[in-house]
Design an enzyme around this catalytic site. Sequence first.
Site, mmCIF file in Angstrom:
data_model
loop_
_atom_site.group_PDB
_atom_site.id
_atom_site.type_symbol
_atom_site.label_atom_id
_atom_site.label_comp_id
_atom_site.label_asym_id
_atom_site.label_seq_id
_atom_site.Cartn_x
_atom_site.Cartn_y
_atom_site.Cartn_z
ATOM 1 N N VAL A 58 -7.981 2.479 3.682
ATOM 2 C CA VAL A 58 -6.923 1.483 3.613
ATOM 3 C C VAL A 58 -6.168 1.513 2.279
ATOM 4 C CG1 VAL A 58 -8.274 -0.441 2.667
ATOM 5 C CG2 VAL A 58 -6.427 -0.912 4.297
ATOM 6 N N TYR A 59 -6.717 2.164 1.268
ATOM 7 C CA TYR A 59 -6.025 2.239 -0.025
ATOM 8 C C TYR A 59 -4.764 3.097 0.143
ATOM 9 C CZ TYR A 59 -10.350 0.534 -2.277
ATOM 10 O OH TYR A 59 -11.458 -0.202 -2.656
ATOM 11 N N SER A 60 -3.631 2.440 0.049
ATOM 12 C CA SER A 60 -2.332 3.111 0.191
ATOM 13 C C SER A 60 -2.244 3.890 1.499
ATOM 14 C CB SER A 60 -2.060 4.034 -1.007
ATOM 15 O OG SER A 60 -1.873 3.267 -2.182
ATOM 16 N N GLN A 61 -2.835 3.314 2.573
ATOM 17 C CA GLN A 61 -2.763 3.907 3.914
ATOM 18 C C GLN A 61 -3.154 5.387 3.933
ATOM 19 O OE1 GLN A 61 -2.769 0.912 5.720
ATOM 20 N NE2 GLN A 61 -1.669 2.198 7.176
ATOM 21 N N ALA B 129 -11.007 4.458 -0.260
ATOM 22 C CA ALA B 129 -11.081 3.861 1.073
ATOM 23 C C ALA B 129 -9.867 4.308 1.866
ATOM 24 C CB ALA B 129 -11.122 2.334 0.992
#
Length: 353
Positions: A61-64, A59
């Site tokens: 949002v995973y670790s920006q 995704a």
Amino acid sequence: MEHRRLGTSGLMVPVLSFGAGTFGGRGPLFSGWGNTDAREARRLVDICIEAGVTMFDTADVYSQGASEEVLGEAIRGRRDRVIVSTKAGLPMGDGPGDAGTSRARLITAVDDALRRLGTDHIDLFQLHAFDAGTPVEEVLAALDDLVRAGKVRYLGISNFSGWQAMKSLALAERHGRTRYVAHQVYYSLIGRDYEWELMPLGLDQGLGALVWSPLGWGRLTGAVRRGRPLPEGSRLHSTAGFGPPVEDEYLYDVVDALHEVALETGKAIPQVAIAWLLQRPTVSSVIIGARTEEQLRQNLGSVGWSLTPDQVARLDAASHRTAPYPYFPYQRQEGFARLSPPAVAPPALPREA
């Protein structure tokens, strides 16, 4: 590796897929999950592909964005051998256009994901959450355009309620838009809320479940047991507050039942917990995660065997919870129970007077 259709689509996916939430390791939540770099990730992807686990989920949002970047590096040179799944919709910043699923946000999110992943298409693109501020018609039109442009091949949702999913599906049918075929959901032996509304919806509408956190946010690894302190190395020390809540005594009862079945089968507790999920209706694939090669190989041992009906019944009984209204009458009263689909009916309780 067994493969199943993703919902009623033509896409065949392995029953186990790999979650890349441990890749990158940025921020308070994801650094607690793991900080796998590109070299380590490539080794884990090697093991997955060798075992037939060819679907990888991430995704923005995973670790920006770092998770997508690391995954892109790990699959470089073998893109045609894997299925790439990613998600967008959760906040990526503080700006007014940095969250949600508006047309502008979706187009930007997909282009950014393609760049980070180093690919020209996303096999499965999922909305990470329902955006109540954007008309559903706008969302569906934007997604349909992305499919027609060849940037996305299949569409899915994640963490939608029943009415949100059904409204979206109904409007897609009404307007001839590309339909969702997958719903990425939280489902585990200590989190069975999926069964009461979303599973019947999946059966009725042909949504295949992609299960996230099958080990209950790391609580069903076998390390968390009654009368024992939480292991020092457990990620729960730093991430428990981010995940689904669970009462201690309920957890211990379920782990006791898992331990009993694990001894009978000669399998590890996590393998039993995942095998139970693979025998549930609507489940197309269970997303496994791993920070180490040892964890990954253990999770891969969840396939190739089955629990007996008696073992399933005991795990069902240990993990049973009374459903919330309006579902509990269907669970507890004979007249209502006759109207429930038998494929998803929970263990029967005594009929109310």
